[in-house]
Write an enzyme that holds these catalytic residues in place. Structure first.
Site, PDB file in Angstrom:
ATOM      1  N   GLU A 238       6.496   8.988  -5.865  1.00 20.10           N
ATOM      2  CA  GLU A 238       5.521   8.251  -6.659  1.00 20.10           C
ATOM      3  C   GLU A 238       4.201   9.026  -6.709  1.00 20.10           C
ATOM      4  O   GLU A 238       3.708   9.492  -5.680  1.00 20.10           O
ATOM      5  CB  GLU A 238       5.267   6.881  -6.020  1.00 20.10           C
ATOM      6  CG  GLU A 238       4.216   6.057  -6.742  1.00 20.10           C
ATOM      7  CD  GLU A 238       3.827   4.769  -6.019  1.00 20.10           C
ATOM      8  OE1 GLU A 238       3.719   3.740  -6.669  1.00 20.10           O
ATOM      9  OE2 GLU A 238       3.637   4.802  -4.771  1.00 20.10           O
TER      10      GLU A 238
ATOM     11  N   CYS B 286       2.299  -1.022  -8.947  1.00 19.66           N
ATOM     12  CA  CYS B 286       3.505  -0.626  -8.200  1.00 19.66           C
ATOM     13  C   CYS B 286       4.708  -0.589  -9.126  1.00 19.66           C
ATOM     14  O   CYS B 286       5.721   0.034  -8.808  1.00 19.66           O
ATOM     15  CB  CYS B 286       3.728  -1.574  -7.026  1.00 19.66           C
ATOM     16  SG  CYS B 286       3.244  -3.251  -7.364  1.00 19.66           S
TER      17      CYS B 286
ATOM     18  N   GLY C 277       0.831  -1.200   0.000  1.00 18.26           N
ATOM     19  CA  GLY C 277       0.000   0.000   0.000  1.00 18.26           C
ATOM     20  C   GLY C 277       0.859   1.239   0.000  1.00 18.26           C
ATOM     21  O   GLY C 277       1.947   1.263  -0.598  1.00 18.26           O
ATOM     22  N   SER C 278       0.398   2.264   0.708  1.00 21.27           N
ATOM     23  CA  SER C 278       1.083   3.558   0.675  1.00 21.27           C
ATOM     24  C   SER C 278       2.309   3.568   1.586  1.00 21.27           C
ATOM     25  O   SER C 278       2.406   2.786   2.537  1.00 21.27           O
ATOM     26  CB  SER C 278       0.122   4.650   1.127  1.00 21.27           C
ATOM     27  OG  SER C 278      -0.224   4.450   2.482  1.00 21.27           O
ATOM     28  N   ARG C 279       3.213   4.497   1.316  1.00 19.09           N
ATOM     29  CA  ARG C 279       4.397   4.640   2.163  1.00 19.09           C
ATOM     30  C   ARG C 279       3.966   5.047   3.573  1.00 19.09           C
ATOM     31  O   ARG C 279       4.482   4.546   4.553  1.00 19.09           O
ATOM     32  CB  ARG C 279       5.335   5.699   1.558  1.00 19.09           C
ATOM     33  CG  ARG C 279       6.698   5.668   2.229  1.00 19.09           C
ATOM     34  CD  ARG C 279       7.610   6.831   1.890  1.00 19.09           C
ATOM     35  NE  ARG C 279       8.019   6.959   0.520  1.00 19.09           N
ATOM     36  CZ  ARG C 279       9.136   7.591   0.145  1.00 19.09           C
ATOM     37  NH1 ARG C 279       9.956   8.082   1.036  1.00 19.09           N
ATOM     38  NH2 ARG C 279       9.434   7.743  -1.133  1.00 19.09           N
TER      39      ARG C 279
ATOM     40  N   GLY D   2       1.077   4.439   5.127  1.00 20.68           N
ATOM     41  CA  GLY D   2       0.469   3.305   5.836  1.00 20.68           C
ATOM     42  C   GLY D   2       1.529   2.307   6.270  1.00 20.68           C
ATOM     43  O   GLY D   2       1.537   1.838   7.413  1.00 20.68           O
ATOM     44  N   GLY D   3       2.444   1.979   5.351  1.00 19.37           N
ATOM     45  CA  GLY D   3       3.510   1.016   5.662  1.00 19.37           C
ATOM     46  C   GLY D   3       4.358   1.500   6.820  1.00 19.37           C
ATOM     47  O   GLY D   3       4.643   0.740   7.763  1.00 19.37           O
TER      48      GLY D   3
ATOM     49  N   GLU E 117       5.530  -3.408   1.112  1.00 19.22           N
ATOM     50  CA  GLU E 117       5.867  -2.951  -0.230  1.00 19.22           C
ATOM     51  C   GLU E 117       5.132  -1.636  -0.416  1.00 19.22           C
ATOM     52  O   GLU E 117       3.907  -1.592  -0.309  1.00 19.22           O
ATOM     53  CB  GLU E 117       5.395  -3.987  -1.250  1.00 19.22           C
ATOM     54  CG  GLU E 117       5.968  -3.749  -2.617  1.00 19.22           C
ATOM     55  CD  GLU E 117       4.950  -4.034  -3.673  1.00 19.22           C
ATOM     56  OE1 GLU E 117       4.430  -5.141  -3.738  1.00 19.22           O
ATOM     57  OE2 GLU E 117       4.675  -3.096  -4.435  1.00 19.22           O
TER      58      GLU E 117
HETATM   59  P1  NAP Z   1      -3.148   2.426   2.149  1.00 21.51           P
HETATM   60  O1  NAP Z   1      -3.873   3.664   2.471  1.00 21.51           O
HETATM   61  O2  NAP Z   1      -1.741   2.348   2.604  1.00 21.51           O
HETATM   62  O3  NAP Z   1      -3.981   1.205   2.779  1.00 21.51           O
HETATM   63  C1  NAP Z   1      -3.557  -0.130   2.678  1.00 21.51           C
HETATM   64  C2  NAP Z   1      -4.117  -0.942   3.849  1.00 21.51           C
HETATM   65  O4  NAP Z   1      -3.459  -0.559   5.047  1.00 21.51           O
HETATM   66  C3  NAP Z   1      -5.593  -0.716   4.094  1.00 21.51           C
HETATM   67  O5  NAP Z   1      -6.172  -1.907   4.561  1.00 21.51           O
HETATM   68  C4  NAP Z   1      -5.604   0.316   5.184  1.00 21.51           C
HETATM   69  O6  NAP Z   1      -6.792   0.169   5.926  1.00 21.51           O
HETATM   70  C5  NAP Z   1      -4.386  -0.063   6.004  1.00 21.51           C
HETATM   71  N1  NAP Z   1      -3.763   1.093   6.641  1.00 21.51           N
HETATM   72  C6  NAP Z   1      -3.293   2.196   6.008  1.00 21.51           C
HETATM   73  N2  NAP Z   1      -2.747   3.042   6.909  1.00 21.51           N
HETATM   74  C7  NAP Z   1      -2.872   2.462   8.116  1.00 21.51           C
HETATM   75  C8  NAP Z   1      -2.503   2.855   9.434  1.00 21.51           C
HETATM   76  N3  NAP Z   1      -1.917   4.015   9.668  1.00 21.51           N
HETATM   77  N4  NAP Z   1      -2.777   2.023  10.447  1.00 21.51           N
HETATM   78  C9  NAP Z   1      -3.400   0.850  10.212  1.00 21.51           C
HETATM   79  N5  NAP Z   1      -3.791   0.427   8.993  1.00 21.51           N
HETATM   80  C10 NAP Z   1      -3.521   1.212   7.956  1.00 21.51           C
HETATM   81  O7  NAP Z   1      -3.141   2.135   0.615  1.00 21.51           O
HETATM   82  P2  NAP Z   1      -4.345   2.110  -0.460  1.00 21.51           P
HETATM   83  O8  NAP Z   1      -5.645   2.363   0.163  1.00 21.51           O
HETATM   84  O9  NAP Z   1      -4.173   0.842  -1.180  1.00 21.51           O
HETATM   85  O10 NAP Z   1      -3.990   3.259  -1.483  1.00 21.51           O
HETATM   86  C11 NAP Z   1      -3.637   4.563  -1.095  1.00 21.51           C
HETATM   87  C12 NAP Z   1      -2.334   4.953  -1.761  1.00 21.51           C
HETATM   88  O11 NAP Z   1      -1.363   3.908  -1.571  1.00 21.51           O
HETATM   89  C13 NAP Z   1      -2.380   5.107  -3.263  1.00 21.51           C
HETATM   90  O12 NAP Z   1      -2.836   6.357  -3.668  1.00 21.51           O
HETATM   91  C14 NAP Z   1      -0.944   4.863  -3.638  1.00 21.51           C
HETATM   92  O13 NAP Z   1      -0.182   6.033  -3.496  1.00 21.51           O
HETATM   93  C15 NAP Z   1      -0.462   3.850  -2.655  1.00 21.51           C
HETATM   94  N6  NAP Z   1      -0.412   2.460  -3.182  1.00 21.51           N
HETATM   95  C16 NAP Z   1       0.791   1.963  -3.543  1.00 21.51           C
HETATM   96  C17 NAP Z   1       0.867   0.670  -4.026  1.00 21.51           C
HETATM   97  C18 NAP Z   1       2.184   0.098  -4.399  1.00 21.51           C
HETATM   98  O14 NAP Z   1       2.204  -1.049  -4.790  1.00 21.51           O
HETATM   99  N7  NAP Z   1       3.286   0.796  -4.304  1.00 21.51           N
HETATM  100  C19 NAP Z   1      -0.256  -0.113  -4.143  1.00 21.51           C
HETATM  101  C20 NAP Z   1      -1.486   0.406  -3.759  1.00 21.51           C
HETATM  102  C21 NAP Z   1      -1.539   1.689  -3.274  1.00 21.51           C
HETATM  103  P3  NAP Z   1      -7.615   1.364   6.553  1.00 21.51           P
HETATM  104  O15 NAP Z   1      -7.575   2.494   5.560  1.00 21.51           O
HETATM  105  O16 NAP Z   1      -8.944   0.773   6.757  1.00 21.51           O
HETATM  106  O17 NAP Z   1      -6.886   1.676   7.810  1.00 21.51           O
END
Ligand code: NAP
Length: 525
Positions: free
Chosen positions: A392, A302, A241-243, A245-246, A265
């Protein structure tokens, strides 16, 4: 199979009462039925306790049982038929053909791990015989095998509702290692997650495995994911997911009483080096192939090539003109979620504000939660002086960095952050320069490819879908391919253990018929 809006905790299905969540159809801008009951820390705790209880029986089950379990999941996914394809397509706005391809990839991935489990080389069985007469000191009998780390938490990715989600690569590799899995459903595909979760739940029951081998939790906001990573039973985390979130999850994992690894990732711009020989030979076809790769799946990969690096000159101009013409024909398309579409719009706006030139924009067409493709150009000097240009922007955009000479191109390569991939487009007259570039790229990326495009990741034994930070949080591993199993294993050494107590993988007669490293010799010994 009916979607009920329940969580799957071991063998049970139950409705959380902490919140109500709904899946969303981004193409029609409407909420989807049914409502999901979101849970919280109590459901996470129950799922993790069951996972802990299941760990020992699951890891001790025979390799054949584990392999058949993975195959049963694959069969159950296929048995979901069109309902799965339909729901995943509606929730993600990805075309049905793409979802069908992803299902095939997910099934292939589960089967790859099933054959890996049977073959058993991942156990890394190693035997060093005792040398009682060694001088000055005798050597003990030493035997090593790898064992699973324990229950694993998996965060499904928004951009691969099947292949990087509930039964995706993280889950398949954790199961293959012998780890129970608790998945946190991605809020963008709740219905798909439940369908796939039920397919796994059925496979657990049909395989006679303890119920805690798999659970699926659903919740609103970050709290449920935070509780999952913090739970003491969890021993490792897989995330895409996002940097932001990770990094948040890495922080929680590091602050636990017992810190655990997070295999996240996160973010990569996947530089593509268009070398002079390749531009002279095929600027036009290279440009159209590049634009197709940038806009594939609305740029939501990604491995999207978000950066092109090339030497200035007439052939590069030809490439820019052809790429601009191709991109201007691409219309806006619906992104995975309204949030991702908003983040893309913000990213493009911020890039416009840096003052670099936008050389092409896609055709203005209507699309709910849409993203309009955009192509930028900057000098190497601008790129090196403007750090946000390396960030990104998740979506159909890319930046061409124009270098004055080879040394500047090498300086740009050295400046890059860690990446999942780097691509070289080259002809034989580019090889001498490529020899200078490759050692730099090896230090930056997980996969180097020639004369192709990075979108499209094969699931195989040699694949690496990883790379130094921020591409991932641990460059020693991969989240795609057979090597992904290593993330969820750890070595244990047995010194002078009586034969009657040795694990099967390490006993003298090799009853599992494993390939082992015995006194330095590799073979079925
Ligand atoms: P995300 O916001 O990072 O969420 C991914 C997962 O992690 C979701 O289940 C989210 O659930 C959870 N999460 C995120 N932040 C968290 C936190 N602080 N504490 C606990 N859980 C957390 O990613 P996304 O929704 O897939 O997409 C958002 C952005 O991520 C995109 O705009 C893009 O920039 C990036 N992305 C990158 C890739 C890659 O492969 N590099 C792939 C997909 C997305 P909750 O929101 O329910 O907490």
């Amino acid at each position: 199979m009916k979607i009920t809006g329940e969580m799957l905790i071991g063998a049970s299905a139950l409705r959380g009462s902490d919140a109500t969540l709904r899946a969303f159809d981004p193409a029609r801008n409407t909420e989807l039925e049914p409502a999901f009951g979101g849970g919280g820390a109590a459901e996470v705790a129950r799922a993790c306790e069951l996972a802990e209880e299941a760990f020992d029986p699951f890891r001790r089950a025979s390799l054949e049982t584990r392999a058949e379990f993975l195959e049963a999941i694959a069969d159950n996914l296929l048995a979901l038929g069109d309902a799965l394809i339909e729901r995943a397509s509606v929730e993600s706005a990805l075309p049905k053909a793409r979802i069908e391809g992803e299902r095939a990839r997910t099934i292939g991935q589960l089967k790859l791990f099933a054959s890996l489990v049977r073959e058993g080389r991942w156990i890394g069985a190693t035997l060093d015989s005792a040398q009682p007469d060694r001088k000055p000191l005798p050597r003990p009998d030493l035997r090593l095998q790898k064992i699973p780390v324990g229950p694993v938490a998996v965060f499904g990715a928004s951009n691969f509702p099947l292949a990087f989600s509930v039964a995706g690569g993280d889950t398949a590799s954790a199961f293959a290692a012998g780890c129970p899995v608790v998945v946190k459903a991605h809020p963008a595909h709740l219905g798909t997650s439940e369908l796939v979760g039920r397919a796994i739940q059925k496979a657990v029951a049909d395989s006679g495995l303890p119920e805690g081998v798999f659970s699926l939790v659903v919740g609103a906001g970050n709290a449920i994911g935070e509780a999952l990573v913090a739970h003491p039973a969890i021993r490792a985390v897989g995330f895409t997911g996002s940097r932001r979130g990770g990094l948040a999850l890495i922080d929680i994992a590091a602050k636990r009483a017992e810190p655990i690894p997070v295999f996240a990732e996160m973010s990569s711009v996947n530089p593509l080096f268009a070398l002079p020989g390749a531009l002279a030979a095929r600027a036009d076809t290279l440009a159209t192939g590049f634009v197709d790769s940038v806009t594939l799946g609305v740029g939501q990969f990604c491995t999207n090539p978000g950066l092109v690096i090339a030497l200035e000159g007439p052939h590069l101009q030809e490439f820019i003109d052809a790429a601009s013409a191709a991109l201007e024909k691409k219309g806006a398309q619906t992104m995975l979620t309204a949030g991702i579409a908003a983040a893309y719009a913000d990213g493009v706006k911020a890039r416009d504000k840096t003052g670099i030139e936008r050389v092409a924009t896609g055709a203005k067409t209507d699309a709910s939660c849409g993203a309009l493709p955009a192509l930028y150009q900057a000098s190497a000097e601008q790129f090196l002086a403007t750090p946000p240009l390396e960030d990104e922007i998740f979506g159909p955009t890319s930046l061409i960095v124009v270098c004055a000479d080879e040394d500047e191109m090498l300086a740009v390569a050295r400046h890059l952050e860690g990446q999942l991939t780097a691509t070289l487009h080259l002809e034989s007259d580019d090889f001498e320069f490529a020899k200078r570039l490759l050692p730099i790229l090896e230090r930056k990326v997980g996969r180097i490819l020639a004369n192709g495009f990075p979108t499209g990741v094969e699931v195989s034994y040699a694949m690496v879908h990883g790379g130094p930070f921020p591409a991932t949080s641990d460059s020693r591993s991969t989240s795609v391919g057979a090597l992904a199993i290593e993330r969820f294993l750890r070595p244990v050494c047995y010194q002078d253990l009586p034969a009657a107590l040795l694990p099967q993988a390490l006993s003298d007669d090799n009853p599992l018929n494993l390939w082992r490293l015995r006194d330095g010799e590799l073979g079925p010994n």
